[in-house]
Design a protein around this motif. Structure first.
Motif, mmCIF file in Angstrom:
data_model
loop_
_atom_site.group_PDB
_atom_site.id
_atom_site.type_symbol
_atom_site.label_atom_id
_atom_site.label_comp_id
_atom_site.label_asym_id
_atom_site.label_seq_id
_atom_site.Cartn_x
_atom_site.Cartn_y
_atom_site.Cartn_z
ATOM 1 N N LEU A 38 0.824 -1.207 0.000
ATOM 2 C CA LEU A 38 0.000 0.000 0.000
ATOM 3 C C LEU A 38 0.861 1.262 0.000
ATOM 4 C CD1 LEU A 38 -2.818 -1.048 2.506
ATOM 5 C CD2 LEU A 38 -2.960 -0.907 0.001
ATOM 6 N N HIS A 40 3.591 1.733 -1.490
ATOM 7 C CA HIS A 40 4.070 1.950 -2.854
ATOM 8 C C HIS A 40 2.923 1.887 -3.873
ATOM 9 C CE1 HIS A 40 8.333 2.207 -1.980
ATOM 10 N NE2 HIS A 40 8.246 1.148 -1.201
ATOM 11 N N ASN A 41 1.744 2.343 -3.417
ATOM 12 C CA ASN A 41 0.587 2.491 -4.317
ATOM 13 C C ASN A 41 0.201 1.182 -5.014
ATOM 14 O OD1 ASN A 41 0.390 5.332 -3.796
ATOM 15 N ND2 ASN A 41 2.141 5.629 -5.168
ATOM 16 N N LYS A 42 0.234 0.105 -4.243
ATOM 17 C CA LYS A 42 -0.233 -1.210 -4.691
ATOM 18 C C LYS A 42 0.595 -1.816 -5.840
ATOM 19 C CE LYS A 42 -5.006 -0.435 -3.201
ATOM 20 N NZ LYS A 42 -6.437 -0.507 -3.582
ATOM 21 N N ARG A 43 1.839 -1.407 -5.931
ATOM 22 C CA ARG A 43 2.730 -2.054 -6.892
ATOM 23 C C ARG A 43 3.046 -3.468 -6.418
ATOM 24 N NH1 ARG A 43 7.919 1.473 -7.571
ATOM 25 N NH2 ARG A 43 8.463 -0.263 -8.952
#
Length: 321
Positions: A38, A40-43
């Protein structure tokens, strides 16, 4: 049609269970990996590496100001993810900002303070707290004791699969024998009632439930301090009677400390600290105390005292003194 690949966090749980890690470790690792994703913006972690791990750990230390032990736990979870689940080696060193480790001495009670708190308790929480102080157990070790772990004839407790998957033997305080036998009688009646209702199952360690399908209903495997209800086991999905929850003892200790008027920050682990300190003050050898506590390194035991080593053959529980 090919089956859909398992989700990443499900794969993490599969590997953790294959390696026989505790359920608490499983929940902790999954939570940290989810937070990392989360952050890392769901990477997907397979698209990231050492740089992203370093950024996340630095964020924990600088913005969230977590303790060093918390940051280390997050780091361990991410190392497990990459090395054990993704089978991906991190080819760069992790040079994140490290949380400053705190150096403090553990809170230790005097013998009078210890007994004052224990005397304010009653029932099962009191018996558990007596084992924490009288045998040097961790709270989870005491609550996970099974019928077969008590040896009344030799006045000893076998602590199995403790921290680091190590087992050890410690003393059983004489003054707890009668209350424990009474607890076993009550447990026997409860277990019989569970069997009559079609329950009576407890979770077994490792894969014993497959090797011995009926062992989970046998008397010797029952937890000495059972839970009130019979919830669904999160791993097997079966209704099992678990052990008593840690919070019930923790709350009782806090209430007893206030009632006894002790002006110290006391928790369940304080009894274990006091157990070690009082034994060393009574002249027992530090190596003996190390074995009773289950410490791998004597340096961990040395935090309690710098008293000169004086050997002793038999060890008497401080609860009996």
């Amino acid at each position: 049609m090919e089956p859909r690949p398992r989700k990443l966090l499900d794969r993490v749980r599969d590997v953790i269970r294959m390696k026989h890690y505790s359920y608490r470790t499983e929940e902790s690792y999954v939570a940290w990996i989810r937070r990392f994703i989360l952050f890392h913006n769901k990477r997907h972690p397979s698209e990231m590496g050492a740089a992203e791990i370093e950024q996340f750990l630095s964020h924990l230390a600088v913005q969230e100001r977590v303790a060093a032990s918390t940051q280390n736990q997050a780091f361990s979870a991410l190392l497990f993810l990459y090395r054990e689940v993704l089978q991906q080696e991190l080819d760069e060193s992790i040079n994140s900002v490290r949380a400053k480790p705190s150096r403090y001495l553990p809170t230790v009670l005097t013998k009078a303070e210890t007994h004052a708190i224990l005397n304010q308790m009653n029932g099962v929480p009191q018996l558990v707290a007596q084992l924490l102080y009288g045998s040097g157990l961790r709270l989870t070790e005491a609550l996970q004791l099974r019928v077969k772990d008590l040896d009344f004839a030799q006045a000893q407790i076998v602590v199995r699969d403790a921290k680091g998957n190590e087992s050890r033997v410690t003393m059983l305080p004489g003054c707890t024998i009668e209350p424990l036998q009474g607890q076993l009688r009550r447990l026997k009646r409860l277990h019989q009632q569970d069997l009559e209702r079609g329950y009576g199952l407890v979770q077994l360690p490792y894969a014993l439930e497959r090797k011995y399908p009926n062992a989970g209903r046998e008397w010797v495997w029952q937890f000495i301090f059972p839970s009130v209800g019979i919830p669904l086991d999160p791993r097997s999905g079966l209704r099992c009677r678990h052990h008593l929850h840690e919070s019930s003892v923790q709350k009782a200790v806090k209430q007893a400390t206030r009632a006894a008027g002790i002006q110290k920050r006391v928790g369940c682990h304080t009894f274990r600290h006091s157990f070690a300190t009082h034994l060393l003050q009574d002249g027992y050898d530090i190596r003996t105390v190390q074995e009773l506590l289950g410490h791998k390194d004597v340096k961990t035991t040395m935090i309690y005292t710098h008293v000169l080593n004086r050997g002793g053959r038999g060890v008497k529980s401080p609860l009996d003194s």
